[in-house]
Design a protein around this motif. Structure first.
Motif, mmCIF file in Angstrom:
data_model
loop_
_atom_site.group_PDB
_atom_site.id
_atom_site.type_symbol
_atom_site.label_atom_id
_atom_site.label_comp_id
_atom_site.label_asym_id
_atom_site.label_seq_id
_atom_site.Cartn_x
_atom_site.Cartn_y
_atom_site.Cartn_z
ATOM 1 N N TYR A 28 69.509 -26.319 66.534
ATOM 2 C CA TYR A 28 69.874 -26.680 67.911
ATOM 3 C C TYR A 28 68.750 -27.438 68.618
ATOM 4 O O TYR A 28 69.009 -28.164 69.564
ATOM 5 C CB TYR A 28 70.302 -25.438 68.693
ATOM 6 C CG TYR A 28 71.745 -25.080 68.425
ATOM 7 C CD1 TYR A 28 72.742 -25.433 69.310
ATOM 8 C CD2 TYR A 28 72.105 -24.424 67.255
ATOM 9 C CE1 TYR A 28 74.070 -25.138 69.053
ATOM 10 C CE2 TYR A 28 73.430 -24.123 66.984
ATOM 11 C CZ TYR A 28 74.405 -24.483 67.887
ATOM 12 O OH TYR A 28 75.720 -24.197 67.617
ATOM 13 N N GLN A 29 67.528 -27.284 68.161
ATOM 14 C CA GLN A 29 66.418 -28.021 68.760
ATOM 15 C C GLN A 29 66.299 -29.430 68.207
ATOM 16 O O GLN A 29 65.740 -30.299 68.866
ATOM 17 C CB GLN A 29 65.095 -27.281 68.511
ATOM 18 C CG GLN A 29 64.958 -26.028 69.323
ATOM 19 C CD GLN A 29 63.601 -25.395 69.104
ATOM 20 O OE1 GLN A 29 63.198 -25.105 67.986
ATOM 21 N NE2 GLN A 29 62.880 -25.200 70.196
ATOM 22 N N ARG A 34 77.004 -32.356 68.013
ATOM 23 C CA ARG A 34 77.721 -31.083 67.884
ATOM 24 C C ARG A 34 78.494 -30.974 66.570
ATOM 25 O O ARG A 34 78.564 -29.905 65.975
ATOM 26 C CB ARG A 34 78.662 -30.888 69.070
ATOM 27 C CG ARG A 34 77.904 -30.793 70.391
ATOM 28 C CD ARG A 34 78.827 -30.406 71.494
ATOM 29 N NE ARG A 34 78.817 -28.944 71.513
ATOM 30 C CZ ARG A 34 78.791 -28.225 72.620
ATOM 31 N NH1 ARG A 34 78.815 -28.799 73.788
ATOM 32 N NH2 ARG A 34 78.770 -26.922 72.567
ATOM 33 N N ARG A 37 76.112 -30.232 63.845
ATOM 34 C CA ARG A 37 75.671 -28.838 63.949
ATOM 35 C C ARG A 37 76.738 -27.910 63.370
ATOM 36 O O ARG A 37 76.421 -26.946 62.675
ATOM 37 C CB ARG A 37 75.364 -28.461 65.395
ATOM 38 C CG ARG A 37 74.094 -29.084 65.913
ATOM 39 C CD ARG A 37 73.564 -28.467 67.181
ATOM 40 N NE ARG A 37 74.459 -28.447 68.305
ATOM 41 C CZ ARG A 37 74.105 -28.683 69.554
ATOM 42 N NH1 ARG A 37 72.848 -28.997 69.855
ATOM 43 N NH2 ARG A 37 74.990 -28.612 70.529
ATOM 44 N N GLU A 88 80.072 -23.244 66.929
ATOM 45 C CA GLU A 88 78.972 -24.068 67.422
ATOM 46 C C GLU A 88 78.894 -23.999 68.939
ATOM 47 O O GLU A 88 77.812 -23.874 69.512
ATOM 48 C CB GLU A 88 79.147 -25.523 66.956
ATOM 49 C CG GLU A 88 77.988 -26.437 67.268
ATOM 50 C CD GLU A 88 77.944 -26.948 68.705
ATOM 51 O OE1 GLU A 88 76.825 -27.178 69.219
ATOM 52 O OE2 GLU A 88 79.024 -27.111 69.328
ATOM 53 N N GLN A 89 80.026 -24.061 69.610
ATOM 54 C CA GLN A 89 80.056 -24.007 71.079
ATOM 55 C C GLN A 89 79.576 -22.655 71.597
ATOM 56 O O GLN A 89 78.827 -22.595 72.583
ATOM 57 C CB GLN A 89 81.461 -24.311 71.592
ATOM 58 C CG GLN A 89 81.871 -25.747 71.368
ATOM 59 C CD GLN A 89 83.331 -26.001 71.709
ATOM 60 O OE1 GLN A 89 84.067 -25.084 72.086
ATOM 61 N NE2 GLN A 89 83.760 -27.239 71.560
ATOM 62 N N ASP A 92 75.813 -22.497 71.088
ATOM 63 C CA ASP A 92 75.160 -23.386 72.057
ATOM 64 C C ASP A 92 75.080 -22.705 73.422
ATOM 65 O O ASP A 92 74.020 -22.685 74.056
ATOM 66 C CB ASP A 92 75.918 -24.706 72.150
ATOM 67 C CG ASP A 92 75.201 -25.737 73.007
ATOM 68 O OD1 ASP A 92 73.968 -25.870 72.889
ATOM 69 O OD2 ASP A 92 75.880 -26.418 73.794
ATOM 70 N N ILE A 95 72.478 -19.894 73.304
ATOM 71 C CA ILE A 95 71.101 -20.389 73.289
ATOM 72 C C ILE A 95 70.721 -20.912 74.670
ATOM 73 O O ILE A 95 69.644 -20.596 75.181
ATOM 74 C CB ILE A 95 70.917 -21.479 72.207
ATOM 75 C CG1 ILE A 95 70.986 -20.838 70.810
ATOM 76 C CG2 ILE A 95 69.596 -22.226 72.400
ATOM 77 C CD1 ILE A 95 71.011 -21.831 69.667
ATOM 78 N N GLN A 96 71.607 -21.685 75.287
ATOM 79 C CA GLN A 96 71.322 -22.257 76.608
ATOM 80 C C GLN A 96 71.107 -21.173 77.664
ATOM 81 O O GLN A 96 70.344 -21.363 78.608
ATOM 82 C CB GLN A 96 72.444 -23.206 77.050
ATOM 83 C CG GLN A 96 72.604 -24.434 76.187
ATOM 84 C CD GLN A 96 71.340 -25.260 76.077
ATOM 85 O OE1 GLN A 96 70.615 -25.444 77.041
ATOM 86 N NE2 GLN A 96 71.060 -25.749 74.881
ATOM 87 N N TYR A 100 70.995 -15.611 72.594
ATOM 88 C CA TYR A 100 71.210 -15.641 71.145
ATOM 89 C C TYR A 100 70.214 -14.749 70.409
ATOM 90 O O TYR A 100 70.612 -13.901 69.614
ATOM 91 C CB TYR A 100 71.134 -17.080 70.628
ATOM 92 C CG TYR A 100 71.475 -17.208 69.164
ATOM 93 C CD1 TYR A 100 72.725 -16.832 68.678
ATOM 94 C CD2 TYR A 100 70.553 -17.699 68.256
ATOM 95 C CE1 TYR A 100 73.047 -16.933 67.336
ATOM 96 C CE2 TYR A 100 70.864 -17.813 66.907
ATOM 97 C CZ TYR A 100 72.108 -17.431 66.454
ATOM 98 O OH TYR A 100 72.421 -17.539 65.120
#
Length: 122
Positions: A28-29, A34, A37, A88-89, A92, A95-96, A100
């Motif tokens: 993700y970094q 998307r 990923r 993936e969503q 994401d 993490i945001q 996570y």
């Protein structure tokens, strides 16, 4: 399938492989696309599964393969499948919003840093 249930599975197990959550964080970094990923997540998870305790106390199983992540609840064998683009969503979003990695995992995780080396001209 509730968001809490999905996030619980993703946070608790990651890909199921040692270092998997750290590799996913690095993905993700470094990968802004998307779709790429989602493909990388499918590869990281591979084919497998494990027994699962749902938040309501019921039991079941979580499978993963090229199609996605499948939750199966016992005893009625009710199944819910998330495609890798959906997984993936969720990751994401987690993490945001800093949900996570567990607190213990955060202690041992070193975020990737942009390269500080200057490029040598040709």
């Amino acid at each position: 399938m509730s968001q809490a249930e999905i996030e619980n599975e993703l946070r608790k197990h990651g890909s199921g492989f040692m270092g998997g959550k750290q590799r996913i964080m690095a993905l993700y970094q470094t990968q802004p696309d998307r779709n790429l990923r989602a493909k990388a997540l499918a590869k990281e998870y591979g084919v497998g599964g494990h027994s699962h305790d749902f938040l309501d106390g019921s039991r079941g199983f979580v499978n993963h393969d090229w199609k996605g992540l499948e939750f199966e609840r016992y005893p009625d064998h009710q199944k819910t499948t998330l495609k890798w683009t959906q997984v993936e969503q969720y990751i994401d979003l987690m993490i945001q919003s800093d949900r996570y990695l567990t607190d213990k995992e955060k202690e041992h995780y070193t975020p990737l840093r942009p390269s500080t080396q200057s490029q040598i001209p040709p």
